[in-house]
Write an enzyme that holds these catalytic residues in place. Structure first.
Site, PDB file in Angstrom:
ATOM      1  N   SER A 104     -16.225  -0.083  -2.531  1.00  0.00           N
ATOM      2  CA  SER A 104     -15.165  -0.100  -1.540  1.00  0.00           C
ATOM      3  C   SER A 104     -14.241  -1.287  -1.813  1.00  0.00           C
ATOM      4  CB  SER A 104     -15.763  -0.128  -0.125  1.00  0.00           C
ATOM      5  OG  SER A 104     -14.804   0.190   0.846  1.00  0.00           O
ATOM      6  N   HIS A 117     -17.367   8.453   2.021  1.00  0.00           N
ATOM      7  CA  HIS A 117     -17.428   7.047   1.647  1.00  0.00           C
ATOM      8  C   HIS A 117     -18.853   6.554   1.396  1.00  0.00           C
ATOM      9  CE1 HIS A 117     -15.383   3.214   1.233  1.00  0.00           C
ATOM     10  NE2 HIS A 117     -16.263   2.631   2.012  1.00  0.00           N
ATOM     11  N   ASP A 144     -13.761  11.261   1.412  1.00  0.00           N
ATOM     12  CA  ASP A 144     -13.782   9.861   1.849  1.00  0.00           C
ATOM     13  C   ASP A 144     -12.459   9.506   2.538  1.00  0.00           C
ATOM     14  OD1 ASP A 144     -13.926   7.128   2.146  1.00  0.00           O
ATOM     15  OD2 ASP A 144     -14.603   6.741   0.102  1.00  0.00           O
TER      16      ASP A 144
END
Length: 706
Positions: free
Chosen positions: A554, A675, A640
């Site tokens: 991320s 995600h 995501d």
């Protein structure tokens, strides 16, 4: 790279130039087409993904599978090892609340949790008295992705509110369950953020709705038995830069509406004595002012950075007049001691703080003001404060672990200071802490700042520069990566790896200033700190540049992209999970889910030429150059909403176009997840096994593996 042999032709993404001009500067993006124009709808229905984009992602998946084909046996071995360290039929220690105690468990082979309750004072080990309230495996049947948002019981214990996401897009559906019969009622609430807050009578609840841009912008009140279309809008946040959440107090007399971005807070309160009233503002938002509230009977306790309290202090205010003008200091600000969270109970105030880089729990007697701390002696460790479900209690719960010490769960009597060990994490396949070493070292960064690095390795690992190393980093949003027990990384340590966590600026590992020094205009400190950690580990012969595999996800994936551009020669491989690498384009697009809320973290390049230049200077996608890059594995999720799938897809396309080296650039897209990757506990282990197999392969340690 010699470890990758007989690779097929790498996919080549088509170039379809799109130009964009901002602040008089024109940029060309050859791979912008990888973003589906219909992305909002696609998150809810992945089947409508543009066929050309789908074909490209599937071609990339075929390529990475070919590149990793010789690691299949190793992946199976790694998976078996990691699964073998999990107690498959594990159960939590139930938490007491009224006439019951609530907990969760897994069954052998189960991917999803089951939520249960038992009579308050019953033996939690007696399976015959367990009432299973929600069976996650049953609810997940037939779904390629399924993630539970938990089960929240009403105060009268008659009903439960539970939610699920079955696409990975983080749009949760809420349902109401009769906890006596186990049956769901007719109520179905769509497009929520997951979870909610019950009214005291269990006949209604409050929840957050996500708009078309995936922002939690509205709070609704739902009366059980009525259609969602009839729900009352309680509050709508019109500023797209702010998130919202809703919760209730332990005393059941207030509903909190928490509105915040990364640097500013605002609370609105709704008394449960009048559920139809308008929520009342506590202290209006002022840029840079943060505060969090918890109730303590006749007072609110307010954790805040007001008046320059950079590392936060605790104030109190009357329940009937909680405005900022009535805040009175209770726990003073201590520079360098960062207060992270706080909880209030009938006789005690409790908070978790970080001092000199290590966490500790502080308990304050509300009557006498006497304070004492709960701390531990290891060089690096992790603490978790879970508190209690009841207000009128002297007993709270916390967890402790270190890189070598399995997690321990304690009940703690705040009055007697007695600590009761409830549970120690079991490692069924065996674990001897004495076989491993945990250390905390400090790497000097470019400006002389000492960056903490936590290390884990076997005692018999040679520290002569020959050991491979997985160096992990994050460094954003003030998130501290704990030095806690991680059974998965033992598979690397047992293969001679040094497992290292770089506690770089951008987190709050060394106080709030540590965060400030790694955001906005100072963002590049994060990247330089990580490179400094690699330099130190090389210099001190814990490893060598030729043996370091970097990993981050991320915002940590942004870190991976940045260090790949800045110092590719210092890493033999890079693993970038759901990497936020197209920073400039994303921050220039205010329709994307996280863009306006992210401006306080990175800067707003739409309004500011200064921040346009700053972000353009480090944005990984924009700074890919003709140079030899190390082997790179990028991981994405099709649905995501946080780091959209096209970010790693575009980045890999440009890396493959520009690199002058022979190391492969690989990308794997989970076509059924978002995600967080796979949703099941064992499915997730398969993904970690894949990542670790890549690390072992690029470090040249495949001999005798698998």
């Amino acid at each position: 790279m010699s470890v990758f042999k007989n690779l097929p032709e790498a996919p080549v993404a088509a170039k379809k130039p799109v130009t964009d001009t901002r602040h008089g500067i024109t940029r060309t993006d050859d791979y912008a087409w990888l973003r589906d124009d219909n992305w909002q709808a696609m998150f809810k229905d992945p089947s409508i993904l543009d066929p050309e984009i789908r074909k490209h992602l599937e071609t990339e998946n075929a390529y990475v599978n070919a590149a990793m084909d010789d690691t299949k046996a190793l992946q199976k071995t790694l998976f078996a090892e990691m699964r073998g360290r999990i107690k498959e039929d594990d159960s939590s220690i139930p938490v007491k609340d009224g006439p019951f105690a609530y907990g969760s468990l897994y069954v052998t082979g189960g991917e999803q949790p089951r939520y249960f309750r038992i009579p308050r004072d019953a033996d939690g080990k007696d399976e015959t008295i367990r009432q299973v309230l929600l069976d996650g495996d049953k609810e997940a049947e037939g779904k390629s992705y399924f993630r539970l948002a938990g089960l929240d019981h009403s105060s009268d214990h008659s009903r439960g509110l539970w939610g699920y996401d079955d696409k990975g897009s983080e749009y949760f559906t809420l349902k109401v369950r009769d906890l006596t019969t186990g049956e769901d009622l007719a109520d179905v609430i769509e497009n929520t953020g997951g979870g909610g807050a019950w009214a005291p009578d269990g006949k209604s609840f409050f929840y957050t709705v996500l708009d078309d841009n995936h922002r939690p912008s509205m709070i609704f009140h739902h009366v059980v038995g009525t259609p969602q279309a009839d729900d009352r809008l309680v509050y709508e946040e019109n500023d797209p830069g702010f998130f919202m959440s809703v919760g209730g107090s332990l005393l059941d007399d207030v509903i909190y509406i928490d509105i915040h971005d990364h640097e500013t807070s605002e609370y609105r309160l709704l008394s449960t004595k009048d559920l139809t009233a308008e929520p009342k503002l506590v202290a209006e938002r002022v840029i840079g002012l943060e505060y969090e509230m918890t109730e303590g009977g006749d007072v609110f306790y307010i954790l805040t950075n007001a008046d320059g309290a950079k590392d936060f202090k605790i104030m109190e205010a009357p329940v009937n007049a909680p405005g900022k003008e009535n805040w009175r200091e209770l726990v003073a600000h201590k520079p360098g001691t960062l207060i992270l969270s706080h909880m209030a109970y009938a006789r005690h105030l409790v908070w978790l703080q970080r001092r000199e880089g290590l966490p500790e729990i502080v308990v304050r007697d509300r009557k006498t003001g006497e304070e004492h701390a709960i701390a531990f002696a290891e060089e690096a460790y992790s603490l978790g404060l879970s508190g209690a479900a009841e207000y009128d209690t002297d007993v709270i719960r916390f967890s402790y672990s270190s890189m070598t010490t399995p997690s321990q769960l304690f009940d703690y009597d705040m009055a007697t200071r007695e600590r009761t060990l409830l549970k120690t994490q079991e490692v069924p396949s065996g674990h001897n802490p004495d076989d491993y070493v945990t250390r905390r070292v400090f790497a000097p960064s470019w400006d002389g700042t000492k960056v903490p690095v936590t290390l884990l390795y076997r005692k018999d690992t040679p520290l002569d520069g020959t050991a491979p190393c997985l160096l992990y980093g994050y460094g954003a949003y003030g998130i501290t990566i704990p030095a806690g027990f991680n059974t998965n990384c033992l598979s690397l340590a047992d293969r001679g790896f040094v497992y290292a966590i770089a506690h770089i600026r951008g987190g709050k590992d060394r106080g709030f200033s540590w965060y400030e020094d790694g955001k906005m205009a100072k963002k590049t400190n994060t990247f330089k700190d990580f490179i400094a950690a690699a330099d130190y580990l090389n210099q001190e012969k814990f490893t060598s540049y030729a043996n370091i595999v970097a990993e981050g996800g991320s915002a940590g994936g942004m870190l991976m992209g940045a260090i790949a551009n800045m110092a590719p020669e210092k890493f033999t491989g890079i693993i970038a999970a759901v990497p936020f690498v197209d920073v400039l384009n994303t921050m220039l697009d205010d329709t994307l889910p996280l863009t306006p809320p992210e401006w306080p973290e990175w800067g707003n390049p739409i309004d500011s030429r200064e921040f346009y230049d700053i972000i353009a200077g480090y944005s990984p996608y924009d700074n890919v150059e003709a140079k030899p890059y190390p082997a790179i594995l990028a991981l994405g999720g099709l649905t995501d909403p946080r780091v959209t799938y096209w970010e790693p897809a575009k980045w890999v396309a440009r890396l493959r176009e520009k690199t002058t080296g022979t190391a492969p650039i690989l990308m794997k897209t989970n076509m059924d997840a978002g995600h967080g990757g796979a949703s099941g506990r064992f499915q997730r282990l398969e993904e970690i096994a894949f990542e670790y197999a890549f690390a072992i392969k690029v470090a040249g340690k495949m001999v005798a593996q698998g």
